[in-house]
Design an enzyme around this catalytic site. Structure first.
Site, PDB file in Angstrom:
ATOM      1  N   THR A  95      11.842  48.558 103.557  1.00 14.88           N
ATOM      2  CA  THR A  95      11.124  48.334 102.299  1.00 14.88           C
ATOM      3  C   THR A  95      11.895  47.312 101.481  1.00 14.88           C
ATOM      4  O   THR A  95      13.110  47.436 101.313  1.00 14.88           O
ATOM      5  CB  THR A  95      10.972  49.656 101.520  1.00 14.88           C
ATOM      6  OG1 THR A  95      10.176  50.562 102.300  1.00 14.88           O
ATOM      7  CG2 THR A  95      10.301  49.432 100.173  1.00 14.88           C
ATOM      8  N   ILE A 131      16.779  48.976 103.315  1.00 12.12           N
ATOM      9  CA  ILE A 131      16.411  48.201 102.132  1.00 12.12           C
ATOM     10  C   ILE A 131      16.493  46.721 102.487  1.00 12.12           C
ATOM     11  O   ILE A 131      17.541  46.229 102.912  1.00 12.12           O
ATOM     12  CB  ILE A 131      17.348  48.520 100.949  1.00 12.12           C
ATOM     13  CG1 ILE A 131      17.134  49.967 100.474  1.00 12.12           C
ATOM     14  CG2 ILE A 131      17.125  47.532  99.800  1.00 12.12           C
ATOM     15  CD1 ILE A 131      15.769  50.248  99.878  1.00 12.12           C
ATOM     16  N   LYS A 132      15.364  46.025 102.308  1.00 13.08           N
ATOM     17  CA  LYS A 132      15.325  44.597 102.643  1.00 13.08           C
ATOM     18  C   LYS A 132      15.721  43.752 101.437  1.00 13.08           C
ATOM     19  O   LYS A 132      15.234  43.957 100.328  1.00 13.08           O
ATOM     20  CB  LYS A 132      13.920  44.188 103.091  1.00 13.08           C
ATOM     21  CG  LYS A 132      13.593  44.588 104.507  1.00 13.08           C
ATOM     22  CD  LYS A 132      12.200  44.141 104.907  1.00 13.08           C
ATOM     23  CE  LYS A 132      12.157  42.706 105.379  1.00 13.08           C
ATOM     24  NZ  LYS A 132      10.814  42.336 105.882  1.00 13.08           N
ATOM     25  N   LEU A 133      16.595  42.803 101.693  1.00 18.86           N
ATOM     26  CA  LEU A 133      17.068  41.865 100.673  1.00 18.86           C
ATOM     27  C   LEU A 133      17.067  40.465 101.261  1.00 18.86           C
ATOM     28  O   LEU A 133      17.334  40.287 102.450  1.00 18.86           O
ATOM     29  CB  LEU A 133      18.502  42.217 100.253  1.00 18.86           C
ATOM     30  CG  LEU A 133      18.726  43.575  99.582  1.00 18.86           C
ATOM     31  CD1 LEU A 133      20.157  44.041  99.810  1.00 18.86           C
ATOM     32  CD2 LEU A 133      18.429  43.477  98.090  1.00 18.86           C
TER      33      LEU A 133
END
EC number: 2.2.1.2
Length: 316
Positions: A95, A131-133
């Site tokens: 996400t 967690i997508k960054l």
């Protein structure tokens, strides 16, 4: 003979690059990845209306401020879609943090913690979430902080070797080097098509994979952004590959031998000193393709995030 998708699964962890739960159920990937563009697309599927309504109800219970309600609804919608996806994949959901925070380390960390709390409150543990960054210097630093807190990260929009090296040195869990978008840039610049084996995106991911395995970095390499199955098959053996439903279908329909192209050498070569911020910027900016595509990717995700917010605001 087994299909190419079945053979690929034996060599590589296959991940679905979609927010469409029906498609995910069909192809039975290990994990799934989403991004602002995919969430926007999913939000327009009629079956997802109850998830939007539930997200709005949550946001209204948190705040009376409409701007905050929109932000909270978008976050909760991404989490609600993620929760549904986790019912059909055994592994993880990725996400993404708001792309507008791509140059804000502290803001990215705060947003990531909020998303994780939303998942945790719904009974989803950290070991099922990435967690997508964006792979900016600031995004990589945010990931470094989060990894130490037990929040695993997926560094996306990765186009340069400098980005890949900085991610490994920061100890991030996983990177998503883009293949197709790199090829798009070179195709437009050189005005020609590429054989899969010489595809610039394939060459880039192969180089990153080999570097990681030579120096014994544990960061997972997950090739992303494919334009055709030729690119995918040239990366057979990569740790993970995230693939869109249409290309998963092509692989399902195809027969013929799939050959392992990337092989883990389990290297233990002494690692170089970690890059400084200045070295990262210098190395990354030597690659005009990477500079252009990173900025372009962040802009496009931000545009789609804005479209989602407009859509949500109209429903509040």
């Amino acid at each position: 003979m087994s299909t190419k998708l079945e053979q690929l699964r034996a060599l590589t962890t296959v991940v679905a690059d979609t927010g469409d739960i029906e498609a995910i159920s069909k192809y039975q990937p290990e994990d799934a990845t989403t991004n602002p563009s995919l969430i926007l697309k999913a939000a327009q599927i009629a079956e997802y209306a109850p998830l939007i309504d539930a997200s709005i109800a949550y946001a209204k219970a948190q705040s009376n401020d409409k701007t905050q309600q929109v932000a909270d609804t978008c976050d909760m919608l991404a989490v609600n879609i993620g929760k549904e996806i986790l019912k059909v994949v055994p592994g993880r959901i990725s996400t993404e943090v708001d792309a507008r925070l791509s140059y804000d380390t502290e803001g990215s960390v705060i947003k990531a913690r909020q998303l994780i709390k939303m998942y945790n409150d719904a009974g989803i543990t950290n070991d099922r979430i990435l967690i997508k960054l964006a792979s900016t210097w600031e995004g990589i630093r945010a990931a470094e902080v989060l990894e130490k807190e037990g929040i695993n990260c997926n560094l996306t929009l990765l186009f340069s070797f400098a980005q890949a090296r900085a991610c490994a040195e920061a100890g991030v869990f996983l990177i998503s080097p883009f293949v197709g978008r790199i090829m798009d840039w070179y195709k437009a610049k050189e005005g020609r098509d590429f054989e899969s084996s010489e595809d610039p995106g394939v060459v880039s991911v192969t180089g990153i994979y080999d570097y990681y395995k030579t120096y014994g970095y544990n960061t997972v390499v997950m090739g992303a952004s494919f334009r055709n199955i030729g690119e995918i098959l040239e990366l057979a053996g990569c740790d993970r590959l995230t693939i869109s439903p249409n290309l998963l279908q092509e692989l399902e329909d195809a027969t013929g031998e799939v050959v392992e192209k990337l092989i883990d050498t389990n290297g233990t070569k002494e690692r170089p000193a970690a890059m400084t911020h200045a070295e990262f910027l210098w190395e990354h900016n030597q690659d005009p393709m990477a500079v252009e595509k990173l900025a372009d990717g962040i802009r496009n995700f931000a545009v789609d995030q804005g479209k989602l917010e407009v859509m949500i605001a109209e429903r509040l």
